[in-house]
Scaffold this active site. Structure first.
Site, short mmCIF file in Angstrom:
data_model
loop_
_atom_site.label_atom_id
_atom_site.label_comp_id
_atom_site.label_asym_id
_atom_site.label_seq_id
_atom_site.Cartn_x
_atom_site.Cartn_y
_atom_site.Cartn_z
N LYS A 97 -13.75 12.15 -8.01
CA LYS A 97 -13.21 10.81 -7.77
C LYS A 97 -12.50 10.37 -9.04
O LYS A 97 -12.89 10.77 -10.14
CB LYS A 97 -14.34 9.83 -7.45
CG LYS A 97 -13.87 8.61 -6.70
CD LYS A 97 -13.62 8.94 -5.24
CE LYS A 97 -13.21 7.75 -4.43
NZ LYS A 97 -13.26 8.06 -2.99
P1 NAD Z 1 -7.81 -0.52 1.48
O1 NAD Z 1 -7.52 -0.97 0.10
O2 NAD Z 1 -6.70 0.00 2.33
O3 NAD Z 1 -8.50 -1.71 2.31
C1 NAD Z 1 -9.62 -2.39 1.88
C2 NAD Z 1 -9.80 -3.60 2.80
O4 NAD Z 1 -11.03 -4.22 2.51
C3 NAD Z 1 -8.72 -4.66 2.65
O5 NAD Z 1 -8.43 -5.21 3.92
C4 NAD Z 1 -9.42 -5.73 1.79
O6 NAD Z 1 -8.87 -7.01 1.96
C5 NAD Z 1 -10.81 -5.63 2.34
N1 NAD Z 1 -11.87 -6.17 1.49
C6 NAD Z 1 -12.07 -5.98 0.17
N2 NAD Z 1 -13.17 -6.66 -0.22
C7 NAD Z 1 -13.67 -7.26 0.88
C8 NAD Z 1 -14.78 -8.09 1.13
N3 NAD Z 1 -15.60 -8.45 0.15
N4 NAD Z 1 -14.99 -8.52 2.40
C9 NAD Z 1 -14.18 -8.17 3.40
N5 NAD Z 1 -13.11 -7.37 3.22
C10 NAD Z 1 -12.85 -6.94 1.98
O7 NAD Z 1 -8.99 0.56 1.34
P2 NAD Z 1 -9.41 1.68 2.37
O8 NAD Z 1 -8.65 2.93 2.03
O9 NAD Z 1 -9.36 1.15 3.74
O10 NAD Z 1 -10.91 1.96 1.91
C11 NAD Z 1 -11.99 1.13 2.35
C12 NAD Z 1 -13.30 1.85 2.07
O11 NAD Z 1 -13.31 3.10 2.74
C13 NAD Z 1 -13.58 2.17 0.60
O12 NAD Z 1 -14.97 2.14 0.39
C14 NAD Z 1 -13.11 3.61 0.48
O13 NAD Z 1 -13.73 4.30 -0.59
C15 NAD Z 1 -13.55 4.15 1.82
N6 NAD Z 1 -12.85 5.36 2.25
C16 NAD Z 1 -11.50 5.37 2.41
C17 NAD Z 1 -10.88 6.52 2.88
C18 NAD Z 1 -9.40 6.58 3.14
O14 NAD Z 1 -8.94 7.62 3.68
N7 NAD Z 1 -8.64 5.55 2.85
C19 NAD Z 1 -11.64 7.68 3.15
C20 NAD Z 1 -13.03 7.62 2.99
C21 NAD Z 1 -13.62 6.44 2.55
#
Ligand code: NAD
Length: 408
Positions: A97
């Site tokens: 990471k």
């Molecule tokens: P992103 O930045 O695209 O979206 C994050 C979303 O969460 C946004 O809508 C933001 O406004 C919202 N958010 C942030 N804090 C918040 C809160 N306190 N309450 C409610 N909403 C909140 O990120 P993402 O890529 O969608 O990733 C989200 C999670 O999924 C992370 O934990 C990431 O590690 C995990 N993840 C992502 C992927 C991927 O392919 N993008 C893969 C595996 C895991």
């Protein structure tokens, strides 16, 4: 949290002290300073990290996060989870990471490009398509990956598409990668509903986060016939008993940048949203959303963990004791992203492109296999799903370490 979870699983597996030590600690922790010039001529030195948890089963794979709360400890925990995720999905990768402590929302496109290019340059001694392959995570996207690809290509003197995944399609990204994680979350959540004999047509879902994972999970659930009644983002939360129209919400978010203010839903307190009655609750924002404070108030039947580490160990204990929530643990639930990243890498190495249908079908097959493996192991050993998933993953890594032996 990650270390506590590891200790619990190592105890269950009865690993010896040598394997515990060798599996627990990251192989490499890299911290670099990333100085960049702002648009106004001033300079800031940012701190960037990369943790390569494990190289025993192959190159390191894992996302790159831009967020103010990023620090080496958080990155190390995420690398450990990533390691387990790759092992659970049988991908030939170790976990890694990366992250930069910055607030991308306050930075211009030019500043983000300079930050990304400088970080990539600082990482060049430590990355490569068969060493460490990064991908998008919170605060980064396919544009970030395009800048990284270009920076690496400039250094290498040739395009090396396998250096990162999550690239734009035109730059040898994979069809299906953008929606892969959310698609996987929705696919597994519907499999869990099947197990619980809850018909999709009468099921409801609440989703925390409307970024990459949350939005595509919402679209895929709605396509499967599930009604999405509540959604939140960092600015607030919305609710509609009769279901949120996602096509209209998408247009609203494209214009306003937030779900807040959507005219066809009511505002609701973001913390309360998580405790509303629903069949599927999908935390898909950041870590530690489900805690000792709200775990006993959850009213979902399935907890589909789109985010990494959304449930604290304290909350886990409460959920295990309740016994009425089917947990799809993060390392399984959100593994769609890294699985399609793996497909992208394979396509890049082969200079070949698969269709979206091919990608998503292969993804569903691999998720189904892992889901069945976890449920069978949990049942056989009377374990919660999370411990079963982690135990299978840790055992895979520990077995390979044993087989390879200890050098010298
Ligand atoms: P992103 O930045 O695209 O979206 C994050 C979303 O969460 C946004 O809508 C933001 O406004 C919202 N958010 C942030 N804090 C918040 C809160 N306190 N309450 C409610 N909403 C909140 O990120 P993402 O890529 O969608 O990733 C989200 C999670 O999924 C992370 O934990 C990431 O590690 C995990 N993840 C992502 C992927 C991927 O392919 N993008 C893969 C595996 C895991």
């Amino acid at each position: 949290m990650a270390a506590q979870q590891f200790d619990r699983v190592a105890g269950f597996l009865g690993l010896n002290d040598e394997l515990i030590e060798r599996c627990k600690w990251p192989k490499r922790l890299i911290t670099v300073t990333v100085p960049i010039r702002h648009d106004d001529g001033s300079t800031t030195v940012f701190f960037g990290h990369r943790v390569q948890q494990n190289l025993t089963r192959g190159p390191v794979k894992g996302g790159l996060r831009y967020h103010p709360a990023v620090d080496l400890g958080e990155v190390a925990a995420l690398a450990m989870w990533m390691n387990w995720k790759c092992a659970l999905m049988d991908l030939p990768f170790g976990g890694g990471k990366g992250g930069i402590a910055c607030d991308p929302r306050t930075m211009s496109r030019g500043e983000l490009e300079r930050l990304t290019r400088r970080y990539t340059m600082e990482m060049i001694p430590f990355i490569g398509e068969d060493i460490d392959i990064m991908a998008p995570d919170m605060g980064t996207n396919e544009q970030t990956m395009a800048w990284m690809t270009d920076t690496y290509a400039t250094h290498a003197g040739r395009l090396v598409p396998g250096i990162v995944t999550g690239k734009p399609l035109t730059l040898q990204g994979s069809a299906g990668r953008t929606q892969a994680t959310g698609h996987g979350v929705a696919f597994l959540a519907t499999r869990a509903l099947n197990k619980l004999n809850i018909p999709l047509s009468s099921a409801t879902a609440v989703i925390q986060g409307f970024g990459n994972v949350g939005s595509y999970a919402a679209y895929a659930l709605a396509n499967a016939g599930v009604m999405v009644t509540g959604i939140s983002d960092v600015n607030g939360a919305i609710w509609n008993d009769r279901g949120i129209n996602l096509t209209k919400l998408r247009a609203h978010v494209a214009e306003k940048g937030t779900v807040v203010g959507f005219s066809e839903a009511d505002p609701i307190d973001a913390d309360e949203l998580l405790c509303q009655p629903c069949d599927i609750l999908a935390p898909a924002a950041s870590d530690m959303a489900i805690t000792g404070k709200n775990a006993h108030r959850l009213q979902c039947k399935v907890l589909a963990e789109g985010a990494n580490g959304p449930t604290t160990p304290e909350a886990d204990a409460i959920i295990d004791a309740r016994g009425d929530i089917f947990v799809i643990p993060d390392i399984l639930c959100n593994a769609g992203g890294v699985t399609v990243s793996y497909f992208e890498w394979v396509q890049n190495l082969q200079r070949f492109q698969w269709s979206e249908r091919e990608v998503l079908t292969k993804l569903e097959t691999m998720l189904e296999t892992a889901f069945a493996k976890v449920l069978a192991f949990a049942e056989r050993n009377h374990l919660p799903n999370r411990v079963a998933a982690q135990a299978l993953a840790v055992k895979t890594v520990a077995d390979v370490k044993s087989q390879r032996g200890l050098f010298p």
